[in-house]
Scaffold this motif. Structure first.
Motif, PDB file in Angstrom:
ATOM      1  N   ALA A  85       1.586 -12.603 -55.250  1.00 16.44           N
ATOM      2  CA  ALA A  85       1.356 -11.793 -54.054  1.00 16.44           C
ATOM      3  C   ALA A  85       0.855 -10.399 -54.431  1.00 16.44           C
ATOM      4  N   VAL A  86       1.447  -9.832 -55.492  1.00 21.85           N
ATOM      5  CA  VAL A  86       1.028  -8.512 -55.965  1.00 21.85           C
ATOM      6  C   VAL A  86      -0.420  -8.560 -56.445  1.00 21.85           C
ATOM      7  N   MET A  87      -0.759  -9.574 -57.222  1.00 24.36           N
ATOM      8  CA  MET A  87      -2.118  -9.691 -57.748  1.00 24.36           C
ATOM      9  C   MET A  87      -3.134  -9.898 -56.628  1.00 24.36           C
ATOM     10  N   LYS A  88      -2.754 -10.689 -55.637  1.00 25.34           N
ATOM     11  CA  LYS A  88      -3.657 -10.945 -54.512  1.00 25.34           C
ATOM     12  C   LYS A  88      -3.938  -9.663 -53.743  1.00 25.34           C
ATOM     13  N   GLU A  89      -2.876  -8.887 -53.457  1.00 21.25           N
ATOM     14  CA  GLU A  89      -3.056  -7.624 -52.740  1.00 21.25           C
ATOM     15  C   GLU A  89      -3.875  -6.643 -53.566  1.00 21.25           C
ATOM     16  N   ARG A  90      -3.602  -6.612 -54.872  1.00 15.46           N
ATOM     17  CA  ARG A  90      -4.334  -5.700 -55.760  1.00 15.46           C
ATOM     18  C   ARG A  90      -5.829  -6.045 -55.780  1.00 15.46           C
ATOM     19  N   ARG A  91      -6.152  -7.351 -55.882  1.00 11.41           N
ATOM     20  CA  ARG A  91      -7.559  -7.765 -55.904  1.00 11.41           C
ATOM     21  C   ARG A  91      -8.268  -7.374 -54.608  1.00 11.41           C
ATOM     22  N   ARG A  92      -7.574  -7.550 -53.490  1.00  8.86           N
ATOM     23  CA  ARG A  92      -8.176  -7.206 -52.197  1.00  8.86           C
ATOM     24  C   ARG A  92      -8.461  -5.720 -52.106  1.00  8.86           C
ATOM     25  N   LEU A  93      -7.472  -4.893 -52.478  1.00 10.16           N
ATOM     26  CA  LEU A  93      -7.671  -3.447 -52.413  1.00 10.16           C
ATOM     27  C   LEU A  93      -8.730  -2.985 -53.407  1.00 10.16           C
ATOM     28  N   GLU A  94      -8.717  -3.571 -54.598  1.00  7.48           N
ATOM     29  CA  GLU A  94      -9.697  -3.191 -55.606  1.00  7.48           C
ATOM     30  C   GLU A  94     -11.114  -3.471 -55.109  1.00  7.48           C
ATOM     31  N   ALA A  95     -11.294  -4.630 -54.466  1.00  8.69           N
ATOM     32  CA  ALA A  95     -12.625  -4.985 -53.961  1.00  8.69           C
ATOM     33  C   ALA A  95     -13.049  -4.046 -52.841  1.00  8.69           C
ATOM     34  N   SER A  96     -12.143  -3.760 -51.912  1.00 15.38           N
ATOM     35  CA  SER A  96     -12.483  -2.916 -50.767  1.00 15.38           C
ATOM     36  C   SER A  96     -12.735  -1.473 -51.178  1.00 15.38           C
ATOM     37  N   ILE A  97     -11.835  -0.928 -51.982  1.00 18.29           N
ATOM     38  CA  ILE A  97     -11.987   0.459 -52.434  1.00 18.29           C
ATOM     39  C   ILE A  97     -13.226   0.594 -53.315  1.00 18.29           C
ATOM     40  N   GLY A  98     -13.427  -0.372 -54.206  1.00 21.12           N
ATOM     41  CA  GLY A  98     -14.586  -0.336 -55.089  1.00 21.12           C
ATOM     42  C   GLY A  98     -15.893  -0.405 -54.323  1.00 21.12           C
ATOM     43  N   ALA A  99     -15.926  -1.229 -53.253  1.00 19.31           N
ATOM     44  CA  ALA A  99     -17.140  -1.354 -52.457  1.00 19.31           C
ATOM     45  C   ALA A  99     -17.477  -0.044 -51.765  1.00 19.31           C
ATOM     46  N   VAL A 100     -16.467   0.629 -51.208  1.00 24.52           N
ATOM     47  CA  VAL A 100     -16.696   1.900 -50.521  1.00 24.52           C
ATOM     48  C   VAL A 100     -17.222   2.953 -51.494  1.00 24.52           C
ATOM     49  N   LYS A 101     -16.587   3.073 -52.646  1.00 26.31           N
ATOM     50  CA  LYS A 101     -17.012   4.074 -53.633  1.00 26.31           C
ATOM     51  C   LYS A 101     -18.405   3.766 -54.170  1.00 26.31           C
ATOM     52  N   SER A 102     -18.665   2.497 -54.447  1.00 23.09           N
ATOM     53  CA  SER A 102     -19.957   2.101 -54.998  1.00 23.09           C
ATOM     54  C   SER A 102     -21.094   2.359 -54.013  1.00 23.09           C
ATOM     55  N   ILE A 103     -20.888   1.957 -52.756  1.00 23.34           N
ATOM     56  CA  ILE A 103     -21.939   2.138 -51.754  1.00 23.34           C
ATOM     57  C   ILE A 103     -22.169   3.627 -51.477  1.00 23.34           C
ATOM     58  N   SER A 104     -21.098   4.411 -51.444  1.00 27.31           N
ATOM     59  CA  SER A 104     -21.241   5.857 -51.228  1.00 27.31           C
ATOM     60  C   SER A 104     -22.083   6.493 -52.338  1.00 27.31           C
ATOM     61  N   ALA A 105     -21.775   6.122 -53.578  1.00 31.01           N
ATOM     62  CA  ALA A 105     -22.503   6.686 -54.712  1.00 31.01           C
ATOM     63  C   ALA A 105     -23.978   6.253 -54.702  1.00 31.01           C
ATOM     64  N   GLU A 106     -24.215   4.975 -54.420  1.00 28.34           N
ATOM     65  CA  GLU A 106     -25.595   4.475 -54.403  1.00 28.34           C
ATOM     66  C   GLU A 106     -26.383   5.067 -53.242  1.00 28.34           C
ATOM     67  N   MET A 107     -25.707   5.332 -52.119  1.00 26.65           N
ATOM     68  CA  MET A 107     -26.390   5.961 -50.986  1.00 26.65           C
ATOM     69  C   MET A 107     -26.829   7.374 -51.354  1.00 26.65           C
ATOM     70  N   ASN A 108     -25.946   8.115 -52.003  1.00 30.36           N
ATOM     71  CA  ASN A 108     -26.306   9.474 -52.414  1.00 30.36           C
ATOM     72  C   ASN A 108     -27.488   9.467 -53.382  1.00 30.36           C
ATOM     73  N   ASP A 109     -27.485   8.497 -54.311  1.00 22.45           N
ATOM     74  CA  ASP A 109     -28.595   8.393 -55.262  1.00 22.45           C
ATOM     75  C   ASP A 109     -29.907   8.082 -54.538  1.00 22.45           C
ATOM     76  N   ALA A 110     -29.826   7.158 -53.549  1.00 21.16           N
ATOM     77  CA  ALA A 110     -31.042   6.777 -52.814  1.00 21.16           C
ATOM     78  C   ALA A 110     -31.563   7.939 -51.979  1.00 21.16           C
ATOM     79  N   VAL A 111     -30.652   8.714 -51.385  1.00 20.73           N
ATOM     80  CA  VAL A 111     -31.060   9.880 -50.594  1.00 20.73           C
ATOM     81  C   VAL A 111     -31.773  10.899 -51.489  1.00 20.73           C
ATOM     82  N   GLU A 112     -31.201  11.149 -52.664  1.00 23.29           N
ATOM     83  CA  GLU A 112     -31.839  12.081 -53.603  1.00 23.29           C
ATOM     84  C   GLU A 112     -33.217  11.571 -54.022  1.00 23.29           C
ATOM     85  N   PHE A 113     -33.349  10.261 -54.176  1.00 21.80           N
ATOM     86  CA  PHE A 113     -34.621   9.660 -54.573  1.00 21.80           C
ATOM     87  C   PHE A 113     -35.681   9.884 -53.491  1.00 21.80           C
TER      88      PHE A 113
END
Length: 375
Positions: free
Chosen positions: A53-81
């Motif tokens: 249960a702990v691993m399942k919750e961790r994987r879900r949060l890792e995917a969601s948090i990682g997606a938000v951070k990744s998309i935010s960073a890539e958006m900033n890079d694309a805007v600068e481009f």
């Protein structure tokens, strides 16, 4: 920034804001740190179920948090481009940056939906029932169209579909059916489809070629396993057996192998005729009953879902969640979110994701949309 680029940015930021709100961003970050600390504890696996249960919750949060951070960073890079291209008057650079923003917007919408699928049973397989409303052949034909629509939707997602229960219509179509849809997040995606669906068309069964309105209802509930504790008193059950039936000679048996179970206190009725063994069908039906009772308990926890559940009692005008108009024009409109498609043929062939995504988002935002029904 060009209007096109700003539209992509707004779309990305809206999707990310919804995910942050759903996750309760600051709490999610703290919880993720807590789960990481627990994973590093060597005694965690002394209790395998708790560890899973702990691993399942961790994987879900890792995917969601990682997606938000990744998309935010890539958006900033694309805007600068894009801004760099505008400063240098380089049209190719600008177009490349805009294309990157467009791709990010599409990815943000997809990741948003995935992040929203974190309910207790969202990752599970699902049962989906279709019931024809009043109206005889018209509604029964419409119910069969819905059966096909959800089967096509499931196939688009690579899900496996099994016909658990089937009752043919008197002249055409079906009176009811139950599909078992197997695949990751099947319930999470399909759960927003519960409700009454309305069809307006020129009837193929009317020699005068008049327009007819038909209603059928859909009910979605998750497949659950032994980790969900559902207590059922055997004395509360009425169990009937009958001969299986099916379309075109399929799923037909010459013995009374089909099983119907009625939970008398709640009035819940489930049935299975998928197997030639009465014992196996009884086991499947009991699983369906537990799933229905679990879904009923989840409905009680959510006020909005309870209101939706109450609307399922009447399969007719005023209770529909979506209207499908084939004549005199072509349009499908969701009456909860306002999402519209002018290609009903595609929708009836399983293109349901935009409707499901909007309904999932609405559950988070709680926003009510004033939508006028179509006729």
């Amino acid at each position: 920034m060009r209007a096109e680029g700003q539209a992509h940015i707004d779309r990305i930021e809206k999707a990310l804001a919804l995910v942050r709100k759903f996750l309760d961003w600051d709490r999610a970050l703290r919880r993720f740190d807590e789960l990481n600390a627990r994973v590093e504890d060597p005694t965690l696996w002394d209790k395998p179920k708790e560890a899973e249960a702990v691993m399942k919750e961790r994987r879900r949060l890792e995917a969601s948090i990682g997606a938000v951070k990744s998309i935010s960073a890539e958006m900033n890079d694309a805007v600068e481009f894009v801004e760099l291209g505008e400063m240098e008057g380089d049209e190719d650079t600008i177009l490349e940056g805009l294309a990157a923003l467009k791709a990010l917007a599409e990815r943000a919408d997809q990741d948003k939906v995935t992040a929203l699928l974190s309910g207790e049973a969202d990752g599970n397989d699902t049962y989906l029932e279709v019931h024809a409303g009043a109206g005889g052949t018209e509604s029964q034909d419409w119910a069969e169209m819905l059966q096909r629509m959800y089967t096509r939707w499931a196939e688009r997602h690579g899900y496996k579909v099994e016909l658990v229960d089937y009752h043919a219509g008197e002249a055409a179509g079906i009176k009811s059916c139950t599909l078992l849809i197997k695949g990751e997040n099947a319930y999470g995606y399909a759960k927003t489809e519960s409700g009454v669906h309305r069809l307006v068309r020129i009837s193929p069964y009317d020699s005068s070629a008049r327009r007819h309105t038909s209603f059928s209802s859909v009910w979605v509930y998750p497949v659950i396993d032994d980790s969900f504790e559902i207590e059922i008193n055997p004395a509360d059950l009425k169990i009937d057996t009958y001969r299986a039936s099916g379309a075109g000679g399929q799923h037909v048996n010459t013995t009374d192998s089909a099983v119907r179970i009625t939970h008398q206190p709640s009035g819940i009725v489930v049935a299975s005729q998928i197997d030639r063994s009465q014992h196996k069908n009884r086991e499947i039906a009991m699983g369906m009953l537990k799933a229905r009772m679990f879904e009923a308990e989840m409905q009680k926890r959510e006020e909005a879902a309870s209101a939706e559940h109450a609307n399922k009692s009447d399969i007719g005008w005023g209770h529909q969640i979506r209207s499908y108009v084939l004549q005199p024009y072509q349009q499908v409109k969701d009456l909860r979110t306002g999402v519209v498609s002018t290609a009903p043929g595609d929708v009836l062939d399983g293109a349901l994701d935009p409707f499901m995504a909007a309904a999932l988002s609405q559950r988070v935002t709680g926003e009510k949309v004033e939508v006028e029904d179509v006729d």
